[in-house]
Scaffold this motif. Structure first.
Motif, PDB file in Angstrom:
ATOM      1  N   VAL A 117      36.400  -9.159 -71.232  1.00  0.00           N
ATOM      2  CA  VAL A 117      36.226 -10.336 -70.380  1.00  0.00           C
ATOM      3  C   VAL A 117      37.247 -10.177 -69.261  1.00  0.00           C
ATOM      4  CG1 VAL A 117      36.289 -12.840 -70.198  1.00  0.00           C
ATOM      5  CG2 VAL A 117      35.642 -11.750 -72.367  1.00  0.00           C
ATOM      6  N   PRO A 118      36.804  -9.712 -68.108  1.00  0.00           N
ATOM      7  CA  PRO A 118      37.779  -9.417 -67.048  1.00  0.00           C
ATOM      8  C   PRO A 118      38.622 -10.644 -66.716  1.00  0.00           C
ATOM      9  CG  PRO A 118      35.666  -8.437 -66.551  1.00  0.00           C
ATOM     10  CD  PRO A 118      35.443  -9.313 -67.746  1.00  0.00           C
ATOM     11  N   LEU A 119      39.893 -10.373 -66.546  1.00  0.00           N
ATOM     12  CA  LEU A 119      40.879 -11.440 -66.482  1.00  0.00           C
ATOM     13  C   LEU A 119      41.157 -11.880 -65.043  1.00  0.00           C
ATOM     14  CD1 LEU A 119      42.735 -12.760 -68.672  1.00  0.00           C
ATOM     15  CD2 LEU A 119      44.480 -11.123 -67.934  1.00  0.00           C
ATOM     16  N   THR A 120      41.076 -13.172 -64.822  1.00  0.00           N
ATOM     17  CA  THR A 120      41.560 -13.719 -63.556  1.00  0.00           C
ATOM     18  C   THR A 120      43.072 -13.575 -63.551  1.00  0.00           C
ATOM     19  OG1 THR A 120      39.761 -15.315 -63.386  1.00  0.00           O
ATOM     20  CG2 THR A 120      41.803 -15.830 -62.217  1.00  0.00           C
ATOM     21  N   SER A 121      43.630 -13.186 -62.415  1.00  0.00           N
ATOM     22  CA  SER A 121      45.068 -12.949 -62.405  1.00  0.00           C
ATOM     23  C   SER A 121      45.648 -13.173 -61.017  1.00  0.00           C
ATOM     24  CB  SER A 121      45.350 -11.518 -62.872  1.00  0.00           C
ATOM     25  OG  SER A 121      46.727 -11.324 -63.094  1.00  0.00           O
ATOM     26  N   VAL A 122      46.933 -13.403 -60.973  1.00  0.00           N
ATOM     27  CA  VAL A 122      47.621 -13.541 -59.694  1.00  0.00           C
ATOM     28  C   VAL A 122      48.151 -12.169 -59.323  1.00  0.00           C
ATOM     29  CG1 VAL A 122      49.494 -14.647 -58.453  1.00  0.00           C
ATOM     30  CG2 VAL A 122      48.250 -15.917 -60.214  1.00  0.00           C
TER      31      VAL A 122
END
Lengths: 350, 350
Positions: A301-306
């Motif tokens: 599950v590709p991760l949303t990231s800063v």
DNA sequence: TTGTAGGCGTTATCAG
DNA sequence: CTGATAACGCCTACAA
């Protein structure tokens, strides 16, 4: 005591030939050999070839210590990393390496592995070796040895940390803003109860990122307790898993609907354990990480990231270091990069 | 020319004080300072303190070059890594570091980043610096410079590669066996059509792991074409994604039901793109990786992988290196570790 | 403990 | 281009 250079061309395991052995073998003077090494233009092509051949035959290897003893300063840089197993830092290191290579400098990597003691040992050794300069992500930016090192004349640039005092250059990312971006994104998606997963408190990043998160919540008109603290002992995958179990264990009525993690390692651990415990991501729990390491995008599950500009960080730090090392009227500078939110499936609106 | 040592206790940015400055300041002889540095026991506690204080006041930093020039060999090791951003290698590095630390040696990490040219530059520099020894995962184990380096007297241990010739020690894992284990596992689960994902061909590991896979298939009585080749340009996450798209694009009738990837980076990329394209893992496609890096276990669908004893590899390599460096009748040794299959959700029977 | 002398290998300089 | 020589900073040894 006997020296080398006898035994014919049959390259014996000679005990290290020096310039004078080369000179003898090539039938030239010692000064000429030195010239071949350092100012090849001052030497005729023919003699140069002879000398080079002699070097090859004898397996001549320059002795850097002797060279340095005269020169004063070596042409290598070092990056003292906080944790070589965290991809964030290896990416920074790669940025440094590229920049160093362009300046024709070698880079040595040292891994403090979060130990202040090992960090000190490395700093001391590097100083003793008279490296051109040191880049470091310190265990503690206030480590006094850092000032000591600059005072003794070795430039130091602090990477991914900031110090209030301006005794060094530093390059970092605006962590408070990063925290803001993460929360704004989640609030936009309708989340009103969000976990902040991170720790320990002594890490400046953790504090700053939380601060940004709190500010964003306040700006959105949400109460302070909309941010649920989930503490970790370290910013590691296994601590992330641990936190995930705690979150998954909360009664669904009070469980946060989203989690903002202080870095991607924690976020990946969290993601894994939540999925393993039957929570759907992002439906039951949206997740935002920090750093945007390659493995964040590569998660199932590709991760949303800063995102932090990791390579840039390294590159800019190196530029500052080189300026400090060569420019006599160098001014210390605190560079702050702007992070950027990268939205992926782990926060996708369902 | 004037030297340092004047200006009172107010630590000015002195230009590097030497032993004799310290001696003068402490009011002792130069030899005594040297003794404090190297044989502290030969000096009375009181004088030693005086000397140490003088050092602190002057900010004395030993000049390693000068020291080395006499000593002949430094007390540092170096590990020339193939790819610092691959967690497998950083874990190996950590094993090395631990072992080095016990032997009171510092470790410098150098990243060749798969470039033979950079590898050569590093090797040369390390030789010039007279390091105690070099550990290396070479771009090409047959690189002639490696032999050159040992011939000039710097011990070299090859990590995670093997060479036919026994001119070096080496430490590696039995890749053929590893390939076997992966396929046996998949065959046990009933798979009869299995993709082998890896490349390029020039990488020894890729060849060995495939060879093991083929052998296992043959032993299981399956035809050779039960192994479907899916080539990659490199062992990276993005190449893994790429391969995933190709596999997902195959008509389901002929599509393999399982994939064995030459390393975990490829496997993670494959996992990501297959999940993204709607394939269920392990139901539609079971996946096995190789290396068992931390991120394999941490994937949202935890990855089955062939574990290499990463830390052990580093530790053992260091032991061999130290033996070679100190033991006059050292014998080269080729250590081969046994890999182990770690089954996780990505191959779970459904 | 003290002084002092010699040397590690390289580079730079200077008169030929 | 040669040949000789003086640093570079530290360590060891030796005689006092």
């Amino acid at each position: 005591m006997a020296r080398v250079g006898d035994e014919g061309g049959t390259a014996g395991p000679a005990r290290s030939a020096g310039v004078k052995d080369v000179a003898a073998r090539a039938g030239v003077s010692l000064g000429t050999v030195s010239n071949v090494l350092n100012r090849p233009d001052r030497v005729s092509a023919r003699t140069r070839e002879r000398v080079e051949q002699a070097m090859a035959e004898l397996g001549f290897v320059r002795n850097e210590s002797a060279r340095l003893l005269r020169a004063g300063r070596s042409s290598t840089l070092a990056y003292v990393m906080l944790d070589a197993t965290n991809p964030f830092f290896t990416d920074v290191a790669q940025g440094i390496e590229r920049a160093a290579e362009q300046a024709d400098l070698s880079l040595f990597l040292c891994n403090s592995d979060q130990s202040a003691e090992r960090e000190r040992v490395y700093l001391t050794r590097l100083q003793e070796q008279r490296v051109q300069g040191v880049l470091i992500t310190p265990v503690d930016p206030d480590e006094p040895l850092l000032d000591e090192v600059v005072r003794q004349g070795t430039p130091v640039v602090i990477v991914d940390r900031v110090r209030d005092v301006d005794s060094h250059c530093s390059v970092a990312v605006d962590d408070v803003l990063g925290g803001r971006l993460a929360i704004e994104h989640l609030v936009d998606l309708g989340h009103q109860r969000i976990a902040f997963v991170g720790g320990p408190e002594r890490i400046g990043q953790v504090r700053d990122r939380r601060r940004g998160a709190q500010a964003a919540l306040a700006d959105a008109g949400l109460p302070a307790d909309a941010l649920v603290e989930v503490r970790t002992e370290a910013l590691t995958v296994s601590e992330g898993r641990n936190a995930g179990e705690r979150i998954a264990g909360m009664p669904s009525a009070t469980r946060p609907t989203a989690a903002f993690c202080a870095n991607d390692l924690v976020a990946l651990g969290l993601l894994q354990s939540c999925v393993g415990l039957g929570l759907r991501v992002p439906d039951d729990l949206a997740i935002v990480g920090f750093d945007d390491i390659e493995f964040a995008a590569a998660a199932a599950v590709p991760l949303t990231s800063v995102r932090q500009p990791r390579g840039q960080l390294g590159r800019r730090a190196t530029e500052l270091l080189l300026d400090e090392a060569t420019n006599p009227d160098h001014r210390h500078e605190q560079v702050l990069f702007t992070p950027e939110l990268v939205a992926r499936a782990s926060t996708r609106r369902s």
